[in-house]
Design a protein around this motif. Structure first.
Motif, mmCIF file in Angstrom:
data_model
loop_
_atom_site.group_PDB
_atom_site.id
_atom_site.type_symbol
_atom_site.label_atom_id
_atom_site.label_comp_id
_atom_site.label_asym_id
_atom_site.label_seq_id
_atom_site.Cartn_x
_atom_site.Cartn_y
_atom_site.Cartn_z
ATOM 1 N N LEU A 154 38.320 28.894 33.022
ATOM 2 C CA LEU A 154 38.065 29.712 34.308
ATOM 3 C C LEU A 154 39.537 30.605 35.061
ATOM 4 C CD1 LEU A 154 34.596 27.754 34.785
ATOM 5 C CD2 LEU A 154 35.161 29.917 33.446
ATOM 6 N N THR A 155 39.831 28.817 35.306
ATOM 7 C CA THR A 155 41.037 29.194 35.963
ATOM 8 C C THR A 155 41.849 30.398 35.536
ATOM 9 O OG1 THR A 155 40.837 26.944 36.943
ATOM 10 C CG2 THR A 155 43.541 28.018 37.425
ATOM 11 N N TYR A 156 41.733 29.971 34.319
ATOM 12 C CA TYR A 156 43.024 31.059 33.406
ATOM 13 C C TYR A 156 42.626 32.485 33.199
ATOM 14 C CZ TYR A 156 45.703 27.421 31.396
ATOM 15 O OH TYR A 156 46.198 26.340 30.947
ATOM 16 N N ARG A 157 41.500 33.097 33.281
ATOM 17 C CA ARG A 157 40.381 33.588 32.914
ATOM 18 C C ARG A 157 40.559 34.693 34.720
ATOM 19 N NH1 ARG A 157 35.439 32.704 29.485
ATOM 20 N NH2 ARG A 157 36.802 32.247 27.418
ATOM 21 N N ARG A 158 40.226 33.369 35.723
ATOM 22 C CA ARG A 158 39.877 34.645 36.804
ATOM 23 C C ARG A 158 41.918 34.961 37.611
ATOM 24 N NH1 ARG A 158 38.129 32.216 42.744
ATOM 25 N NH2 ARG A 158 39.850 33.218 43.923
ATOM 26 N N ARG A 159 42.707 34.118 36.660
ATOM 27 C CA ARG A 159 43.901 34.233 37.147
ATOM 28 C C ARG A 159 44.733 35.753 35.942
ATOM 29 N NH1 ARG A 159 47.981 29.461 36.731
ATOM 30 N NH2 ARG A 159 47.351 29.907 34.032
ATOM 31 N N SER A 160 44.005 35.632 35.335
ATOM 32 C CA SER A 160 44.186 37.524 34.402
ATOM 33 C C SER A 160 43.772 38.402 35.610
ATOM 34 C CB SER A 160 43.147 36.687 33.154
ATOM 35 O OG SER A 160 43.861 38.157 31.645
ATOM 36 N N ILE A 161 42.651 38.275 35.559
ATOM 37 C CA ILE A 161 41.895 39.291 36.285
ATOM 38 C C ILE A 161 43.036 39.850 37.899
ATOM 39 C CG2 ILE A 161 39.824 39.667 37.816
ATOM 40 C CD1 ILE A 161 38.238 38.472 35.381
ATOM 41 N N GLU A 162 43.367 38.654 38.864
ATOM 42 C CA GLU A 162 43.752 38.749 39.749
ATOM 43 C C GLU A 162 45.127 39.318 39.344
ATOM 44 O OE1 GLU A 162 41.640 35.112 42.154
ATOM 45 O OE2 GLU A 162 43.100 34.386 41.369
ATOM 46 N N HIS A 163 45.907 38.892 38.334
ATOM 47 C CA HIS A 163 46.954 39.189 38.051
ATOM 48 C C HIS A 163 46.998 40.619 38.015
ATOM 49 C CE1 HIS A 163 51.204 39.282 36.976
ATOM 50 N NE2 HIS A 163 51.013 39.829 35.367
ATOM 51 N N VAL A 164 46.333 41.748 37.559
ATOM 52 C CA VAL A 164 45.740 42.751 37.332
ATOM 53 C C VAL A 164 45.931 43.332 38.432
ATOM 54 C CG1 VAL A 164 45.074 44.993 36.116
ATOM 55 C CG2 VAL A 164 45.098 42.472 34.579
ATOM 56 N N PHE A 165 44.733 43.002 39.214
ATOM 57 C CA PHE A 165 44.970 43.290 40.544
ATOM 58 C C PHE A 165 45.962 43.616 41.226
ATOM 59 C CE2 PHE A 165 40.232 41.919 40.806
ATOM 60 C CZ PHE A 165 39.312 43.006 40.228
ATOM 61 N N GLN A 166 47.147 42.881 41.366
ATOM 62 C CA GLN A 166 48.492 42.283 41.468
ATOM 63 C C GLN A 166 49.313 43.023 41.167
ATOM 64 O OE1 GLN A 166 48.865 38.126 40.900
ATOM 65 N NE2 GLN A 166 47.765 37.520 42.500
ATOM 66 N N VAL A 167 49.143 43.724 39.866
ATOM 67 C CA VAL A 167 49.910 44.873 39.223
ATOM 68 C C VAL A 167 49.519 46.179 39.921
ATOM 69 C CG1 VAL A 167 51.037 45.917 37.589
ATOM 70 C CG2 VAL A 167 50.789 43.465 37.518
ATOM 71 N N GLU A 168 47.985 46.291 39.621
ATOM 72 C CA GLU A 168 48.002 47.448 40.383
ATOM 73 C C GLU A 168 48.033 48.172 42.287
ATOM 74 O OE1 GLU A 168 44.141 48.118 37.750
ATOM 75 O OE2 GLU A 168 43.442 47.550 39.942
ATOM 76 N N ALA A 169 48.254 47.110 42.731
ATOM 77 C CA ALA A 169 48.695 47.063 43.780
ATOM 78 C C ALA A 169 49.739 47.352 44.232
ATOM 79 C CB ALA A 169 48.682 45.779 44.703
ATOM 80 N N LYS A 170 51.081 47.841 43.014
ATOM 81 C CA LYS A 170 52.070 47.505 42.925
ATOM 82 C C LYS A 170 52.959 48.732 42.259
ATOM 83 C CE LYS A 170 54.292 42.856 42.740
ATOM 84 N NZ LYS A 170 54.821 42.252 42.501
ATOM 85 N N HIS A 190 52.547 50.681 26.632
ATOM 86 C CA HIS A 190 51.330 50.087 27.551
ATOM 87 C C HIS A 190 49.825 50.046 26.980
ATOM 88 C CE1 HIS A 190 55.074 49.242 30.151
ATOM 89 N NE2 HIS A 190 55.704 49.146 29.243
ATOM 90 N N HIS A 191 49.099 49.326 27.226
ATOM 91 C CA HIS A 191 47.905 49.940 26.815
ATOM 92 C C HIS A 191 47.212 50.382 28.215
ATOM 93 C CE1 HIS A 191 46.575 46.312 24.199
ATOM 94 N NE2 HIS A 191 47.662 47.152 23.643
ATOM 95 N N HIS A 192 46.054 50.890 27.930
ATOM 96 C CA HIS A 192 45.272 51.240 28.957
ATOM 97 C C HIS A 192 45.245 50.523 30.867
ATOM 98 C CE1 HIS A 192 44.167 54.854 26.774
ATOM 99 N NE2 HIS A 192 43.512 54.452 26.161
ATOM 100 N N PRO A 193 45.735 51.278 31.450
ATOM 101 C CA PRO A 193 44.883 50.749 33.077
ATOM 102 C C PRO A 193 43.881 50.282 33.164
ATOM 103 C CG PRO A 193 46.206 52.914 33.100
ATOM 104 C CD PRO A 193 45.640 53.128 31.892
ATOM 105 N N GLY A 194 44.590 49.520 33.938
ATOM 106 C CA GLY A 194 43.010 48.530 34.547
ATOM 107 C C GLY A 194 42.319 48.158 33.923
ATOM 108 N N PHE A 195 43.175 46.705 32.326
ATOM 109 C CA PHE A 195 42.583 45.819 31.554
ATOM 110 C C PHE A 195 44.269 44.504 31.060
ATOM 111 C CE2 PHE A 195 39.445 49.325 31.294
ATOM 112 C CZ PHE A 195 38.389 48.789 31.510
ATOM 113 N N PRO A 196 43.024 43.843 31.309
ATOM 114 C CA PRO A 196 44.247 42.269 30.893
ATOM 115 C C PRO A 196 44.661 42.776 29.433
ATOM 116 C CG PRO A 196 41.804 41.396 32.400
ATOM 117 C CD PRO A 196 41.752 42.333 32.015
ATOM 118 N N TYR A 197 45.270 42.154 28.834
ATOM 119 C CA TYR A 197 45.355 41.984 28.013
ATOM 120 C C TYR A 197 45.268 40.493 27.215
ATOM 121 C CZ TYR A 197 49.143 45.530 27.664
ATOM 122 O OH TYR A 197 50.157 46.696 27.696
ATOM 123 N N TYR A 198 44.596 40.734 26.092
ATOM 124 C CA TYR A 198 43.871 39.418 25.322
ATOM 125 C C TYR A 198 44.173 39.304 24.310
ATOM 126 C CZ TYR A 198 40.116 39.383 29.051
ATOM 127 O OH TYR A 198 40.309 38.867 31.001
#
Length: 311
Positions: A141-157, A68-76
């Motif tokens: 912009l919806t996609y870009r926002r959702r990508s960042i929010e998804h990372v936060f959701q994963v980190e919360a778990k 897996h890639h380093h923590p904290g960032f989305p995959y692009y």
């Protein structure tokens, strides 16, 4: 060609896993799988292809057996283009062919125009070399926002154990989310996409890999024309008649118009270096009915490469 070997390439965040078929002395071919798939995607096709080539199918980061890639960032998308370059460099390949399915084709297309001198043939299996912004630009912009929010959701778990699922439940869940793959091919992908634990199976893939549109790079029509002009490779596009499903449910007319426009640019730019073929089958035809396209792909691989331009 039924015999393969496992490979592992060191990268700063861990390793990229791959599997190889054939002799190291063969002409090199790199195979790129689709979104949330893995290198097993090519297990049924490669044994049917010409044996004089050396085939390497890699797992993209966060997929299959790759780290897996380093923590904290989305995959692009550009992350995966980077990985293709790293694998080619590790193999000391100066020029090679690409076979790419679905999202792997978009990665292959971007790699082919970014490093044009390295790719002699690009074979797209129910895929396109680029995603053009129309009609999706209003969602960007919806996609870009959702990508960042998804990372936060994963980190919360983080710290919570992954779901352990019985093999049959895992397969049925996988098939529900991948309607065209079929049970036998689903099992093949899960072989590499899961890890056995005492209570059942856990998915290997990175939790940050959410909806694919959050990771795509949408390009403009002007960029499309410019990128196509940079490609030196010959392109074979194999379209399955019941195949490619656009990654968002947009009006069918808009999809067809956008894709037709993109293909017209690719065709008019590459001219005789572009070949288009339709075959019966669905999006996973390369797995479910590989004999339908093995001859087409094999003949293209064995055909004369495009002349290399001086850059």
């Amino acid at each position: 060609m039924g015999v393969f070997s496992e490979l592992k390439f060191s990268v700063p965040w861990g390793h990229i896993a791959a599997k190889a078929w054939g002799s190291l002395q063969g002409s090199p071919v790199l195979c790129l799988h689709g979104w949330l798939d893995n290198a097993n995607s090519f297990d049924r096709l490669i044994p049917l292809l010409p044996q004089k080539f050396y085939y390497v199918a890699m797992d993209f980061g966060g997929h299959g057996l790759s780290s897996h890639h380093h923590p904290g960032f989305p995959y692009y998308q550009q992350n995966f283009v980077n990985e293709v370059c790293r694998v080619a460099t590790a193999l000391k390949w100066k020029r090679f062919s690409l076979i790419a399915h679905s999202f792997g084709g978009v990665v292959g297309g971007m790699f082919s125009c970014t490093f044009p001198e390295m790719v002699d043939k690009l074979i797209l299996l129910d895929s396109f070399p680029f995603f053009v912004d129309s009609p999706e630009i209003h969602n960007l912009l919806t996609y870009r926002r959702r990508s960042i929010e998804h990372v936060f959701q994963v980190e919360a778990k983080q710290g919570k154990p992954r779901n352990v699922v019985r093999p049959e439940e895992m397969l049925q869940s996988f098939l529900k989310n991948n309607l065209q793959v079929g049970e036998e091919c689903g099992k093949l992908l899960l072989e590499r996409g899961t890890t056995k634990v005492p209570e059942g199976l856990v998915l290997n893939r990175d939790r940050r890999l959410g909806m694919p549109e959050n990771h795509f790079e949408l390009i403009s029509k002007d960029q499309l024309a410019y990128f196509c002009k940079k490609i030196q490779a010959r392109i074979l596009m194999v379209k399955a008649t019941q195949g490619y499903n656009y990654y968002r449910k947009v009006k069918e007319g808009e999809i067809e118009e956008s894709m037709a426009s993109m293909l017209n640019v690719v065709k008019s730019t590459l001219k005789e270096r572009y070949q288009y073929v339709e075959i019966p089958g669905n999006h996973y035809v390369h797995m479910r009915e590989p004999e339908h396209l093995a001859r087409i792909v094999g003949n293209f691989l064995e055909s004369n490469p495009a002349p290399q331009a001086n850059l």
